[in-house]
Design a protein around this motif. Sequence first.
Motif, PDB file in Angstrom:
ATOM      1  N   ASP A 179       0.821  -1.212   0.000  1.00 30.55           N
ATOM      2  CA  ASP A 179       0.000   0.000   0.000  1.00 30.55           C
ATOM      3  C   ASP A 179       0.858   1.266   0.000  1.00 30.55           C
ATOM      4  O   ASP A 179       0.652   2.169   0.807  1.00 30.55           O
ATOM      5  CB  ASP A 179      -0.941  -0.016   1.211  1.00 30.55           C
ATOM      6  CG  ASP A 179      -1.830  -1.235   1.235  1.00 30.55           C
ATOM      7  OD1 ASP A 179      -2.997  -1.128   0.852  1.00 30.55           O
ATOM      8  OD2 ASP A 179      -1.352  -2.320   1.619  1.00 30.55           O
ATOM      9  N   PHE A 180       1.783   1.334  -0.946  1.00 33.25           N
ATOM     10  CA  PHE A 180       2.740   2.447  -0.988  1.00 33.25           C
ATOM     11  C   PHE A 180       2.452   3.416  -2.128  1.00 33.25           C
ATOM     12  O   PHE A 180       3.295   4.231  -2.492  1.00 33.25           O
ATOM     13  CB  PHE A 180       4.171   1.909  -1.144  1.00 33.25           C
ATOM     14  CG  PHE A 180       4.401   1.078  -2.379  1.00 33.25           C
ATOM     15  CD1 PHE A 180       4.852   1.657  -3.553  1.00 33.25           C
ATOM     16  CD2 PHE A 180       4.159  -0.293  -2.366  1.00 33.25           C
ATOM     17  CE1 PHE A 180       5.051   0.898  -4.689  1.00 33.25           C
ATOM     18  CE2 PHE A 180       4.360  -1.057  -3.514  1.00 33.25           C
ATOM     19  CZ  PHE A 180       4.805  -0.459  -4.680  1.00 33.25           C
TER      20      PHE A 180
ATOM     21  N   HIS B 142      -4.161  -0.464   6.593  1.00 31.40           N
ATOM     22  CA  HIS B 142      -3.013   0.449   6.621  1.00 31.40           C
ATOM     23  C   HIS B 142      -2.375   0.514   8.003  1.00 31.40           C
ATOM     24  O   HIS B 142      -2.385   1.541   8.691  1.00 31.40           O
ATOM     25  CB  HIS B 142      -3.449   1.840   6.148  1.00 31.40           C
ATOM     26  CG  HIS B 142      -3.951   1.839   4.740  1.00 31.40           C
ATOM     27  ND1 HIS B 142      -4.808   2.785   4.235  1.00 31.40           N
ATOM     28  CD2 HIS B 142      -3.729   0.964   3.712  1.00 31.40           C
ATOM     29  CE1 HIS B 142      -5.083   2.522   2.965  1.00 31.40           C
ATOM     30  NE2 HIS B 142      -4.450   1.410   2.629  1.00 31.40           N
ATOM     31  N   ASN B 143      -1.816  -0.611   8.395  1.00 31.86           N
ATOM     32  CA  ASN B 143      -1.125  -0.735   9.676  1.00 31.86           C
ATOM     33  C   ASN B 143      -0.183  -1.931   9.593  1.00 31.86           C
ATOM     34  O   ASN B 143       0.012  -2.504   8.509  1.00 31.86           O
ATOM     35  CB  ASN B 143      -2.143  -0.903  10.813  1.00 31.86           C
ATOM     36  CG  ASN B 143      -3.225  -1.911  10.474  1.00 31.86           C
ATOM     37  OD1 ASN B 143      -2.949  -3.044  10.097  1.00 31.86           O
ATOM     38  ND2 ASN B 143      -4.494  -1.486  10.572  1.00 31.86           N
TER      39      ASN B 143
ATOM     40  N   GLY C 271       0.818  -2.884   5.617  1.00 32.87           N
ATOM     41  CA  GLY C 271       0.131  -1.954   4.731  1.00 32.87           C
ATOM     42  C   GLY C 271       0.272  -0.503   5.147  1.00 32.87           C
ATOM     43  O   GLY C 271      -0.605   0.311   4.873  1.00 32.87           O
ATOM     44  N   ALA C 272       1.386  -0.173   5.818  1.00 36.68           N
ATOM     45  CA  ALA C 272       1.556   1.170   6.398  1.00 36.68           C
ATOM     46  C   ALA C 272       2.628   1.969   5.674  1.00 36.68           C
ATOM     47  O   ALA C 272       3.399   2.689   6.303  1.00 36.68           O
ATOM     48  CB  ALA C 272       1.890   1.054   7.883  1.00 36.68           C
TER      49      ALA C 272
ATOM     50  N   LEU D 119       5.636   7.953  10.741  1.00 39.51           N
ATOM     51  CA  LEU D 119       5.614   8.062   9.281  1.00 39.51           C
ATOM     52  C   LEU D 119       5.712   6.687   8.627  1.00 39.51           C
ATOM     53  O   LEU D 119       6.484   6.450   7.714  1.00 39.51           O
ATOM     54  CB  LEU D 119       6.747   8.974   8.799  1.00 39.51           C
ATOM     55  CG  LEU D 119       6.548  10.460   9.101  1.00 39.51           C
ATOM     56  CD1 LEU D 119       7.791  11.259   8.736  1.00 39.51           C
ATOM     57  CD2 LEU D 119       5.336  11.025   8.362  1.00 39.51           C
ATOM     58  N   GLY D 120       4.906   5.767   9.130  1.00 34.88           N
ATOM     59  CA  GLY D 120       4.770   4.485   8.463  1.00 34.88           C
ATOM     60  C   GLY D 120       5.819   3.465   8.838  1.00 34.88           C
ATOM     61  O   GLY D 120       6.686   3.683   9.684  1.00 34.88           O
ATOM     62  N   GLY D 121       5.730   2.308   8.155  1.00 34.65           N
ATOM     63  CA  GLY D 121       6.647   1.227   8.450  1.00 34.65           C
ATOM     64  C   GLY D 121       6.613   0.157   7.377  1.00 34.65           C
ATOM     65  O   GLY D 121       5.823   0.213   6.437  1.00 34.65           O
TER      66      GLY D 121
END
Length: 336
Positions: free
Chosen positions: A42-43, A250-251, A270-271, A300-302
């Motif tokens: 999910d980028f 999204h995690n 999905g982060a 800021l995501g992973g």
Amino acid sequence: MADLKEVVACMVFICVVIGIILFATLTSGKSRDDVSFLVIGDFGGLPAFPYKTAVEEAVAIQMGKYARNNTVDFVLTLGDNFYYDGVKNIKDPRFQETYGNVFNQTSLNVDWYMMAGNHDYRGNISAQIAYTAVLERWQFPSYYYKLTFDIPSSDKTIDILVLDTIMLCGNSDDFQDQMPQGPTSSEKAETQWRWIQDNLQASRADYLIVAGHYPVISVGEHGPTPALFERLMPMLHKNRVTAYFSGHDHNLQHLERENSWSTVNYFVSGAANFIDTSMRHAGDLPPDQLKFHWAKKLSLGGFGHVRVTDKTMTFGFYESFGKELYKHVMLPRNLK
């Protein structure tokens, strides 16, 4: 004269030491015993300027740093490569604006194995597959496909089945909070189901990974995918799959489910573009199945990293600031 001999001996000794260090440095990469890869889902950036999010950019920077400091053989992606409506054709500027300009570190110039997500299906999937002939590292050979890797310094192997879960389950409208409505083509879906079953049964790999965009189980906003829960999950357990990787929510999650056949690990990564803190479906699963959940709005995501040796497979989650969030170790399959 004695002093000169001592100086010469000292210089020879120093040269020998330097030579040993240089030799060790040059040959250190030749004795590897692992396969190492990054997992990102999910980028897909944004459809308008700047064509990326702060989360995507931060994840890309940290992935580049990680790959510079650790050997990375390839990147496994989990779909939604381009928000919100995929790409139009093979010349679509989004290939460069959202992907090439963001993941541009030299250390990430390895094979990227791609799959389609529900947002990709709102555009032209065949163009994403055709882009394999345009960019060397972009590897999208078919809608679904199998990868096999040998683990160095051993006789052990890894099989990865890359699925097209939208072909299996149908598309979903995230904006309408809609679950997949069933496959567009039942014939194509059944052909893939047979392919999945045949490849699961035939695999004798020591580690067997299955990857798809939709999760089988998840506690996030989208939650479990009914068709995968009902039909794919029994296949995964019966064939002693090591792990199932997915995005869509999204995690970052790790869930573990056990039945009479085996224990299968389910990882959601999905982060990499947006972060959603929802745990809407936490009540759908027994609480002991959720081992890890992460979704910090202020972060800021992973992304994920997998290291496989002949003895273990380790999955780690990392946030964009470089912190290791979680690690889980799995053993080779017992096929006896």
